[in-house]
Design a protein around this motif. Structure first.
Motif, PDB file in Angstrom:
ATOM      1  N   ALA A 181       0.835  -1.209   0.000  1.00  0.00           N
ATOM      2  CA  ALA A 181       0.000   0.000   0.000  1.00  0.00           C
ATOM      3  C   ALA A 181       0.862   1.249   0.000  1.00  0.00           C
ATOM      4  CB  ALA A 181      -0.921  -0.016   1.221  1.00  0.00           C
ATOM      5  N   ASP A 182       2.023   1.168   0.654  1.00  0.00           N
ATOM      6  CA  ASP A 182       2.928   2.322   0.696  1.00  0.00           C
ATOM      7  C   ASP A 182       3.480   2.634  -0.688  1.00  0.00           C
ATOM      8  OD1 ASP A 182       6.024   3.236   2.227  1.00  0.00           O
ATOM      9  OD2 ASP A 182       4.135   4.338   2.259  1.00  0.00           O
ATOM     10  N   VAL A 183       3.772   1.596  -1.472  1.00  0.00           N
ATOM     11  CA  VAL A 183       4.219   1.801  -2.852  1.00  0.00           C
ATOM     12  C   VAL A 183       3.126   2.503  -3.655  1.00  0.00           C
ATOM     13  CG1 VAL A 183       4.850   0.632  -4.997  1.00  0.00           C
ATOM     14  CG2 VAL A 183       5.831  -0.134  -2.819  1.00  0.00           C
ATOM     15  N   ALA A 184       1.887   2.047  -3.480  1.00  0.00           N
ATOM     16  CA  ALA A 184       0.764   2.672  -4.192  1.00  0.00           C
ATOM     17  C   ALA A 184       0.567   4.116  -3.742  1.00  0.00           C
ATOM     18  CB  ALA A 184      -0.512   1.864  -3.961  1.00  0.00           C
ATOM     19  N   LEU A 185       0.720   4.352  -2.441  1.00  0.00           N
ATOM     20  CA  LEU A 185       0.586   5.721  -1.926  1.00  0.00           C
ATOM     21  C   LEU A 185       1.652   6.623  -2.526  1.00  0.00           C
ATOM     22  CD1 LEU A 185      -0.594   7.828   0.005  1.00  0.00           C
ATOM     23  CD2 LEU A 185       0.921   6.928   1.781  1.00  0.00           C
ATOM     24  N   TYR A 186       2.867   6.133  -2.621  1.00  0.00           N
ATOM     25  CA  TYR A 186       3.944   6.925  -3.228  1.00  0.00           C
ATOM     26  C   TYR A 186       3.596   7.276  -4.671  1.00  0.00           C
ATOM     27  CZ  TYR A 186       8.526   8.198  -5.036  1.00  0.00           C
ATOM     28  OH  TYR A 186       9.572   8.866  -5.646  1.00  0.00           O
ATOM     29  N   THR A 187       3.016   6.300  -5.398  1.00  0.00           N
ATOM     30  CA  THR A 187       2.584   6.561  -6.776  1.00  0.00           C
ATOM     31  C   THR A 187       1.529   7.656  -6.820  1.00  0.00           C
ATOM     32  OG1 THR A 187       3.032   4.251  -7.342  1.00  0.00           O
ATOM     33  CG2 THR A 187       1.643   5.494  -8.857  1.00  0.00           C
ATOM     34  N   ALA A 188       0.589   7.616  -5.854  1.00  0.00           N
ATOM     35  CA  ALA A 188      -0.465   8.649  -5.800  1.00  0.00           C
ATOM     36  C   ALA A 188       0.136  10.020  -5.522  1.00  0.00           C
ATOM     37  CB  ALA A 188      -1.486   8.287  -4.729  1.00  0.00           C
ATOM     38  N   LYS A 189       1.101  10.064  -4.618  1.00  0.00           N
ATOM     39  CA  LYS A 189       1.751  11.342  -4.307  1.00  0.00           C
ATOM     40  C   LYS A 189       2.495  11.866  -5.540  1.00  0.00           C
ATOM     41  CE  LYS A 189       1.075  11.951   0.234  1.00  0.00           C
ATOM     42  NZ  LYS A 189       0.471  13.167   0.810  1.00  0.00           N
ATOM     43  N   ARG A 190       3.247  10.986  -6.171  1.00  0.00           N
ATOM     44  CA  ARG A 190       4.023  11.389  -7.338  1.00  0.00           C
ATOM     45  C   ARG A 190       3.118  11.771  -8.502  1.00  0.00           C
ATOM     46  NH1 ARG A 190       8.218   6.966  -9.248  1.00  0.00           N
ATOM     47  NH2 ARG A 190       6.211   5.964  -9.663  1.00  0.00           N
ATOM     48  N   GLY A 191       1.915  11.196  -8.536  1.00  0.00           N
ATOM     49  CA  GLY A 191       0.992  11.484  -9.628  1.00  0.00           C
ATOM     50  C   GLY A 191       0.188  12.762  -9.448  1.00  0.00           C
ATOM     51  N   GLY A 192       0.427  13.504  -8.394  1.00  0.00           N
ATOM     52  CA  GLY A 192      -0.239  14.792  -8.229  1.00  0.00           C
ATOM     53  C   GLY A 192      -1.036  14.966  -6.955  1.00  0.00           C
ATOM     54  N   ARG A 193      -1.107  13.910  -6.106  1.00  0.00           N
ATOM     55  CA  ARG A 193      -1.837  13.964  -4.840  1.00  0.00           C
ATOM     56  C   ARG A 193      -3.357  14.058  -5.061  1.00  0.00           C
ATOM     57  NH1 ARG A 193       3.153  15.986  -3.735  1.00  0.00           N
ATOM     58  NH2 ARG A 193       4.076  15.439  -1.728  1.00  0.00           N
ATOM     59  N   ASN A 194      -4.095  13.907  -3.947  1.00  0.00           N
ATOM     60  CA  ASN A 194      -5.560  13.903  -3.978  1.00  0.00           C
ATOM     61  C   ASN A 194      -6.064  12.865  -4.981  1.00  0.00           C
ATOM     62  OD1 ASN A 194      -8.168  14.618  -3.299  1.00  0.00           O
ATOM     63  ND2 ASN A 194      -8.239  16.371  -4.683  1.00  0.00           N
ATOM     64  N   ARG A 195      -5.523  11.646  -4.873  1.00  0.00           N
ATOM     65  CA  ARG A 195      -5.904  10.571  -5.790  1.00  0.00           C
ATOM     66  C   ARG A 195      -5.720   9.225  -5.106  1.00  0.00           C
ATOM     67  NH1 ARG A 195      -3.007  11.140 -10.952  1.00  0.00           N
ATOM     68  NH2 ARG A 195      -3.393   8.916 -11.283  1.00  0.00           N
ATOM     69  N   VAL A 196      -6.264   8.171  -5.742  1.00  0.00           N
ATOM     70  CA  VAL A 196      -6.182   6.795  -5.235  1.00  0.00           C
ATOM     71  C   VAL A 196      -5.386   5.963  -6.226  1.00  0.00           C
ATOM     72  CG1 VAL A 196      -7.500   4.721  -4.665  1.00  0.00           C
ATOM     73  CG2 VAL A 196      -8.375   6.978  -4.003  1.00  0.00           C
ATOM     74  N   GLU A 197      -4.458   5.153  -5.682  1.00  0.00           N
ATOM     75  CA  GLU A 197      -3.721   4.201  -6.514  1.00  0.00           C
ATOM     76  C   GLU A 197      -3.804   2.826  -5.848  1.00  0.00           C
ATOM     77  OE1 GLU A 197      -2.439   6.679  -9.682  1.00  0.00           O
ATOM     78  OE2 GLU A 197      -2.325   4.500  -9.399  1.00  0.00           O
ATOM     79  N   VAL A 198      -3.952   1.781  -6.671  1.00  0.00           N
ATOM     80  CA  VAL A 198      -4.039   0.405  -6.172  1.00  0.00           C
ATOM     81  C   VAL A 198      -2.781  -0.339  -6.581  1.00  0.00           C
ATOM     82  CG1 VAL A 198      -5.360  -1.738  -6.199  1.00  0.00           C
ATOM     83  CG2 VAL A 198      -6.542   0.466  -6.365  1.00  0.00           C
ATOM     84  N   HIS A 199      -2.166  -1.038  -5.638  1.00  0.00           N
ATOM     85  CA  HIS A 199      -0.978  -1.839  -5.949  1.00  0.00           C
ATOM     86  C   HIS A 199      -1.370  -2.971  -6.890  1.00  0.00           C
ATOM     87  CE1 HIS A 199       2.361  -4.723  -5.184  1.00  0.00           C
ATOM     88  NE2 HIS A 199       3.059  -3.600  -5.144  1.00  0.00           N
ATOM     89  N   SER A 200      -0.657  -3.075  -7.992  1.00  0.00           N
ATOM     90  CA  SER A 200      -1.097  -3.993  -9.045  1.00  0.00           C
ATOM     91  C   SER A 200      -0.602  -5.414  -8.869  1.00  0.00           C
ATOM     92  CB  SER A 200      -0.624  -3.468 -10.409  1.00  0.00           C
ATOM     93  OG  SER A 200       0.787  -3.294 -10.395  1.00  0.00           O
ATOM     94  N   GLY A 201       0.477  -5.635  -8.109  1.00  0.00           N
ATOM     95  CA  GLY A 201       1.017  -6.981  -7.961  1.00  0.00           C
ATOM     96  C   GLY A 201       0.716  -7.567  -6.604  1.00  0.00           C
ATOM     97  N   GLU A 202       1.296  -8.728  -6.339  1.00  0.00           N
ATOM     98  CA  GLU A 202       1.152  -9.351  -5.034  1.00  0.00           C
ATOM     99  C   GLU A 202       1.962  -8.588  -4.013  1.00  0.00           C
ATOM    100  OE1 GLU A 202      -0.586 -12.005  -3.770  1.00  0.00           O
ATOM    101  OE2 GLU A 202      -1.686 -11.850  -5.676  1.00  0.00           O
ATOM    102  N   PRO A 203       1.453  -8.428  -2.780  1.00  0.00           N
ATOM    103  CA  PRO A 203       2.239  -7.777  -1.738  1.00  0.00           C
ATOM    104  C   PRO A 203       3.543  -8.497  -1.539  1.00  0.00           C
ATOM    105  CG  PRO A 203      -0.048  -8.043  -1.039  1.00  0.00           C
ATOM    106  CD  PRO A 203       0.111  -8.826  -2.295  1.00  0.00           C
ATOM    107  N   THR A 204       4.625  -7.757  -1.416  1.00  0.00           N
ATOM    108  CA  THR A 204       5.934  -8.328  -1.211  1.00  0.00           C
ATOM    109  C   THR A 204       6.418  -8.014   0.186  1.00  0.00           C
ATOM    110  OG1 THR A 204       6.951  -6.326  -2.076  1.00  0.00           O
ATOM    111  CG2 THR A 204       6.545  -8.092  -3.643  1.00  0.00           C
ATOM    112  N   ALA A 205       7.439  -8.735   0.617  1.00  0.00           N
ATOM    113  CA  ALA A 205       7.995  -8.484   1.943  1.00  0.00           C
ATOM    114  C   ALA A 205       8.622  -7.112   1.977  1.00  0.00           C
ATOM    115  CB  ALA A 205       9.045  -9.547   2.271  1.00  0.00           C
ATOM    116  N   PRO A 206       8.474  -6.398   3.103  1.00  0.00           N
ATOM    117  CA  PRO A 206       9.051  -5.065   3.194  1.00  0.00           C
ATOM    118  C   PRO A 206      10.563  -5.112   3.126  1.00  0.00           C
ATOM    119  CG  PRO A 206       8.297  -5.816   5.338  1.00  0.00           C
ATOM    120  CD  PRO A 206       7.829  -6.820   4.344  1.00  0.00           C
ATOM    121  N   ALA A 207      11.159  -4.061   2.570  1.00  0.00           N
ATOM    122  CA  ALA A 207      12.620  -3.989   2.473  1.00  0.00           C
ATOM    123  C   ALA A 207      13.229  -3.924   3.844  1.00  0.00           C
ATOM    124  CB  ALA A 207      13.019  -2.758   1.655  1.00  0.00           C
ATOM    125  N   VAL A 208      14.349  -4.573   4.011  1.00  0.00           N
ATOM    126  CA  VAL A 208      15.046  -4.592   5.284  1.00  0.00           C
ATOM    127  C   VAL A 208      16.074  -3.469   5.313  1.00  0.00           C
ATOM    128  CG1 VAL A 208      16.523  -5.940   6.806  1.00  0.00           C
ATOM    129  CG2 VAL A 208      14.738  -7.062   5.501  1.00  0.00           C
TER     130      VAL A 208
END
Length: 490
Positions: A463-490
């Protein structure tokens, strides 16, 4: 309109009015001594609006007496009482108008007009002549001063608005003499600004006559100031200078630094036009002295605000440490991060869920424009919007700062989750923020969505990846993560 001031508030403000009368008459030593007695008498049990009016009134008195840290503390007390719900009634109107006056005085000018306009609307709804009279006078007077600062032709719309407000005030059946004098003085200033010099002279002369009879030094200062402007526009500079000097004298007697600064600058300009170098130099020295006092006032205020912020941060850290074991966010009443981390594993083990990650766009701008108290109130409001848009089985949580998380139950399809997320985004975007934040800012949210099961960290990372996409895309928008959730980066 009829007078409708609560008896309890009247009694609480009795000494406050006496202090103001002493200030208006230029009796500063007596005003200071009586104000100490006022502070020794805390307000009785009042409702929220009456309490706010008491604190706002005392904040202005402390400001006029140059007791700056106390004034700021009282202003904060009054402001807090007004944040809970939409203000209503004459006491709330008085409090708002006094806060608007304070905001203008301390340089928070963007908020000042919004608060003053809200005070007028509140007073009109309250059907109280005296409260409405003061609200109209403070808004009209503020517009006048801003118009005189702008000069022609930009000043005309402000003078026209002021004249209309003050004309309305002069039709009211007020019972307080001071509000009548104040309305008449401000009305004369608006007339002069619009070039209606004969009417302006008539109003200013009436102000002087009433003020002299009642020992109202503020009215005398303003009356002479208006007559000075009338004389200047007519080219009668000797008369204008004489009135301007008297306006400065009376402003000094009542300890009003803002008026001293403004009136001294006007006097200096008049002396320069008349070729009186000595008079101009004397007036400029007075203006510089008043400006120095104003600067010192601002510095003291900044120092006090910094100290209060330091103490607030210390208290916040102590509260956070004490509540680490709690599962409820104290600001919004939502589940907090700890509570979410406790509940999420059991929910995610039962099947697919959608994690909706919500971040308030440019939240620092809300704090900068409206203050941290308004920022906190904004977060509380957004929390209520989230509750209203989510279902009974969904888990709504405040993650940290201005981030929120919603765990949507039984969300197998990304499209369903996206629809709910879009509903949340739209509700925040269309929410009416005027009463809370004025017209300066309108909060929006960016949202990232991820669907799946398993570990909370995996869903959150997606969800954080999708949120970053929404922010980068201009804010005030919804983005859905298109792939399977992956393990968070260490």
């Amino acid at each position: 309109m009829t007078r409708n001031v609560p008896i309890a508030a009247d009694e609480s403000l009795r000494l406050d009015r006496e202090v103001r009368s002493l200030l208006t008459a230029g009796r500063l030593t007596e005003a200071n001594a009586l104000f100490d007695q006022v502070l020794a008498k805390p307000p009785p049990e009042l409702d929220r609006w009456e309490r706010s009016a008491v604190f706002a009134d005392r904040a202005v008195l402390a400001w006029r007496l140059r007791r700056i840290p106390l004034s700021l503390e009282l202003t904060a007390e009054a402001w807090i009482d007004l944040e809970v719900e939409t203000p209503s009634g004459p006491a709330a109107a008085r409090s708002l108008s006094l806060l608007g006056y304070m905001f203008e005085g301390i340089g928070h000018r963007r908020a000042a007009l919004d608060v003053l306009r809200l005070s007028v609307a509140t007073a009109r709804a309250a059907d109280d002549a005296n409260a409405l009279g003061w609200c109209l006078q403070r808004l009209g007077g503020t517009l006048n001063f801003r118009a005189y600062d702008l000069g022609p032709p930009a000043d005309e719309p402000l003078f026209l608005e002021s004249r209309g407000l003050l004309a309305e005030g002069l039709t009211l059946d007020v019972t307080e003499d001071s509000v009548g004098i104040a309305l008449l003085g401000a009305y004369g200033a608006a007339l002069c600004g619009l070039g209606q010099l004969a009417e302006a002279r008539e109003n200013a002369t009436a102000v002087l006559n009433r003020s002299c009879a009642e020992g109202h030094r503020w009215g005398e200062a303003v009356g002479h100031w208006v007559l000075g402007h009338v004389g200047r526009r007519e080219g009668r500079f000797d008369v204008a200078v004489d009135h301007a000097r008297k306006s400065v004298q009376f402003a000094e007697e009542i300890n009003d630094v803002s008026l001293q600064q403004r009136f001294s600058a006007d006097l200096a300009a008049l002396c320069a036009q008349r070729g009186d170098a000595a008079g101009e130099a004397s007036a400029l020295r007075k203006e510089i002295a008043a400006r120095a006092v104003a600067m010192q006032t601002m510095q003291e205020g900044i120092g006090q605000a910094l100290e209060q912020r330091r103490l607030a941060i210390r208290a916040q850290r102590a509260a956070t440490a004490a509540q680490q074991a709690a599962a409820r966010d104290p600001l919004t009443g939502l589940t907090n991060r700890l509570g979410l981390e406790r509940v999420a594993p059991q929910r995610l083990a039962r099947g697919n869920h959608a994690l909706v990650l919500i971040d308030v766009d440019w939240f620092k701008g809300v704090n900068d424009a409206a203050g941290h108290a308004a920022g906190d109130a904004t977060l509380r409001e957004i929390a209520q919007v989230l509750r209203s848009q989510c279902r009974a089985g969904d888990l709504v949580a405040r993650w940290a700062g201005d981030e929120f998380v919603v765990l949507l139950a039984g969300a197998d399809e990304p499209s369903t989750s996206a629809e709910i997320a879009e509903r949340i985004r739209h509700a925040v975007d269309r929410h009416d923020w005027t009463s809370l934040l004025g017209t300066a800012v309108r909060p929006t949210v960016s949202i990232g969505v991820a669907v799946g099961q398993g570990e909370l960290d995996r869903l959150f990372a997606a969800a954080d990846v999708a949120l970053y996409t929404a922010k980068r895309g201009g804010r005030n928008r919804v983005e859905v993560h298109s792939g399977e959730p992956t393990a968070p980066a260490v």
